[in-house]
Structures are given as C-alpha cells and as structure tokens.
Scaffold this motif. Structure first.
Motif, PDB file in Angstrom:
ATOM      1  N   VAL A  88       0.814  -1.220   0.000  1.00 29.13           N
ATOM      2  CA  VAL A  88       0.000   0.000   0.000  1.00 29.13           C
ATOM      3  C   VAL A  88       0.848   1.271   0.000  1.00 29.13           C
ATOM      4  O   VAL A  88       0.304   2.371   0.089  1.00 29.13           O
ATOM      5  CB  VAL A  88      -0.996   0.024   1.185  1.00 29.13           C
ATOM      6  CG1 VAL A  88      -1.967  -1.128   1.095  1.00 29.13           C
ATOM      7  CG2 VAL A  88      -0.281   0.067   2.502  1.00 29.13           C
ATOM      8  N   ASP A  90       2.315   3.052  -2.182  1.00 29.60           N
ATOM      9  CA  ASP A  90       2.004   4.069  -3.183  1.00 29.60           C
ATOM     10  C   ASP A  90       0.516   4.369  -3.253  1.00 29.60           C
ATOM     11  O   ASP A  90       0.065   5.064  -4.170  1.00 29.60           O
ATOM     12  CB  ASP A  90       2.518   3.616  -4.552  1.00 29.60           C
ATOM     13  CG  ASP A  90       4.022   3.416  -4.527  1.00 29.60           C
ATOM     14  OD1 ASP A  90       4.705   4.234  -3.891  1.00 29.60           O
ATOM     15  OD2 ASP A  90       4.499   2.431  -5.117  1.00 29.60           O
ATOM     16  N   CYS A  91      -0.227   3.865  -2.288  1.00 30.40           N
ATOM     17  CA  CYS A  91      -1.663   4.129  -2.224  1.00 30.40           C
ATOM     18  C   CYS A  91      -1.903   5.627  -2.096  1.00 30.40           C
ATOM     19  O   CYS A  91      -1.114   6.340  -1.504  1.00 30.40           O
ATOM     20  CB  CYS A  91      -2.255   3.403  -1.012  1.00 30.40           C
ATOM     21  SG  CYS A  91      -4.007   3.637  -0.776  1.00 30.40           S
ATOM     22  N   CYS A  92      -2.940   6.075  -2.633  1.00 31.30           N
ATOM     23  CA  CYS A  92      -3.431   7.441  -2.469  1.00 31.30           C
ATOM     24  C   CYS A  92      -2.925   8.420  -3.511  1.00 31.30           C
ATOM     25  O   CYS A  92      -3.569   9.436  -3.729  1.00 31.30           O
ATOM     26  CB  CYS A  92      -3.102   8.021  -1.095  1.00 31.30           C
ATOM     27  SG  CYS A  92      -3.564   6.977   0.266  1.00 31.30           S
ATOM     28  N   LYS A  95      -3.121  11.607  -2.101  1.00 30.32           N
ATOM     29  CA  LYS A  95      -4.460  11.961  -1.612  1.00 30.32           C
ATOM     30  C   LYS A  95      -4.831  11.026  -0.456  1.00 30.32           C
ATOM     31  O   LYS A  95      -5.442   9.987  -0.650  1.00 30.32           O
ATOM     32  CB  LYS A  95      -5.479  11.840  -2.741  1.00 30.32           C
ATOM     33  CG  LYS A  95      -5.183  12.754  -3.916  1.00 30.32           C
ATOM     34  CD  LYS A  95      -6.143  12.484  -5.048  1.00 30.32           C
ATOM     35  CE  LYS A  95      -5.718  13.282  -6.257  1.00 30.32           C
ATOM     36  NZ  LYS A  95      -6.364  12.825  -7.471  1.00 30.32           N
ATOM     37  N   PRO A  96      -4.437  11.388   0.771  1.00 25.81           N
ATOM     38  CA  PRO A  96      -4.644  10.495   1.921  1.00 25.81           C
ATOM     39  C   PRO A  96      -6.094  10.075   2.129  1.00 25.81           C
ATOM     40  O   PRO A  96      -6.358   9.014   2.676  1.00 25.81           O
ATOM     41  CB  PRO A  96      -4.144  11.295   3.116  1.00 25.81           C
ATOM     42  CG  PRO A  96      -3.561  12.537   2.591  1.00 25.81           C
ATOM     43  CD  PRO A  96      -3.819  12.635   1.126  1.00 25.81           C
ATOM     44  N   GLU A  97      -7.044  10.875   1.687  1.00 28.35           N
ATOM     45  CA  GLU A  97      -8.457  10.512   1.896  1.00 28.35           C
ATOM     46  C   GLU A  97      -8.827   9.234   1.150  1.00 28.35           C
ATOM     47  O   GLU A  97      -9.774   8.535   1.527  1.00 28.35           O
ATOM     48  CB  GLU A  97      -9.386  11.663   1.491  1.00 28.35           C
ATOM     49  CG  GLU A  97      -9.414  11.986   0.012  1.00 28.35           C
ATOM     50  CD  GLU A  97      -8.293  12.928  -0.460  1.00 28.35           C
ATOM     51  OE1 GLU A  97      -8.322  13.290  -1.643  1.00 28.35           O
ATOM     52  OE2 GLU A  97      -7.408  13.278   0.337  1.00 28.35           O
ATOM     53  N   LEU A  98      -8.075   8.893   0.123  1.00 21.56           N
ATOM     54  CA  LEU A  98      -8.343   7.650  -0.605  1.00 21.56           C
ATOM     55  C   LEU A  98      -7.999   6.415   0.227  1.00 21.56           C
ATOM     56  O   LEU A  98      -8.611   5.369   0.071  1.00 21.56           O
ATOM     57  CB  LEU A  98      -7.575   7.624  -1.924  1.00 21.56           C
ATOM     58  CG  LEU A  98      -7.964   8.681  -2.954  1.00 21.56           C
ATOM     59  CD1 LEU A  98      -7.062   8.586  -4.180  1.00 21.56           C
ATOM     60  CD2 LEU A  98      -9.419   8.520  -3.354  1.00 21.56           C
ATOM     61  N   CYS A  99      -7.010   6.541   1.109  1.00 20.98           N
ATOM     62  CA  CYS A  99      -6.603   5.412   1.950  1.00 20.98           C
ATOM     63  C   CYS A  99      -7.329   5.387   3.292  1.00 20.98           C
ATOM     64  O   CYS A  99      -7.195   4.428   4.040  1.00 20.98           O
ATOM     65  CB  CYS A  99      -5.095   5.452   2.187  1.00 20.98           C
ATOM     66  SG  CYS A  99      -4.162   5.012   0.714  1.00 20.98           S
ATOM     67  N   ALA A 100      -8.066   6.433   3.599  1.00 19.85           N
ATOM     68  CA  ALA A 100      -8.752   6.498   4.889  1.00 19.85           C
ATOM     69  C   ALA A 100      -9.629   5.275   5.162  1.00 19.85           C
ATOM     70  O   ALA A 100      -9.598   4.740   6.276  1.00 19.85           O
ATOM     71  CB  ALA A 100      -9.563   7.788   4.989  1.00 19.85           C
TER      72      ALA A 100
END
Length: 110
Positions: A88, A90-92, A95-100
């Motif tokens: 994970v 490179d997740c987001c 855009k941290p809200e995508l991984c929330a």
C-alpha cells in the motif's frame, strides 16, 4: 522489502493450507503454536504441514523456536507489516483521503 521478497511472501501465501496456517498463527500471537497442534487444528497430516511451514519460513513469514521437545511456530508480524506497507506504499497518489477507508478497517483490530 523489495519486489523479490514480496513475490516470495505472496507466493508462499498463495496456497490454501499455507494461508490458513499463517492466519492461524497470526491469531495465536504472541504465544505461537507447536507444529502438532497446527496440524490438528487444520486437519492436515504432520508431514504435509512440515513442508508448508518450511515454505512459510523461507519466505520470512514464520519463525520457529525449540522449546523442550516441541518446535513452536509464530507468525512474523514485522514481516506481515512490511509486506502490507510495501503493497500500500504508493496508495493514495498523494491523496490520503483515498486510503482512509483502508486505515479505518485496519484500526479496530489493534
């Protein structure tokens, strides 16, 4: 963690008995379980389980320690953390809200 160790770990988990074994060991942290108990709980022949434990061990997902006449197996939670973080990382895309939602799903377990 790098691509090669990630592929080795995922390959080790890409088999039903090994995945069941690893998940069982995660549930029994920090005490671990002796091989015979794992075999009994999963209804797997001991020699078959031994092969699977060897594969998980070589992949760095399981550790073992001799205690008297038993070998106690444990899930390597540091390796699980590294594998999960590698997957994970490179997740987001910034855009941290995508991984929330992912973080929220993981948080209750701990």
């Amino acid at each position: 963690m790098d691509n090669d160790s990630t592929i080795l770990a995922l390959g080790a988990l890409a088999q039903t008995t090994r995945l069941d074994t690893f998940r069982l060991l995660v549930r029994h942290e920090p005490c671990g379980l002796p091989a015979g108990e794992i075999a009994r709980l999963l209804d797997v022949p001991q020699n078959t389980l031994s092969t699977h434990l060897g594969i998980l061990s070589r992949a760095g997902l399981v550790t073992s320690e001799r205690q008297s006449r038993s070998i106690i197996y444990r899930a390597d939670l540091d390796a699980l953390r590294e594998l999960t973080l590698f997957l994970v990382k490179d997740c987001c895309a910034g855009k941290p809200e995508l991984c929330a939602p992912l973080v929220a799903e993981l948080a209750p377990c701990c």
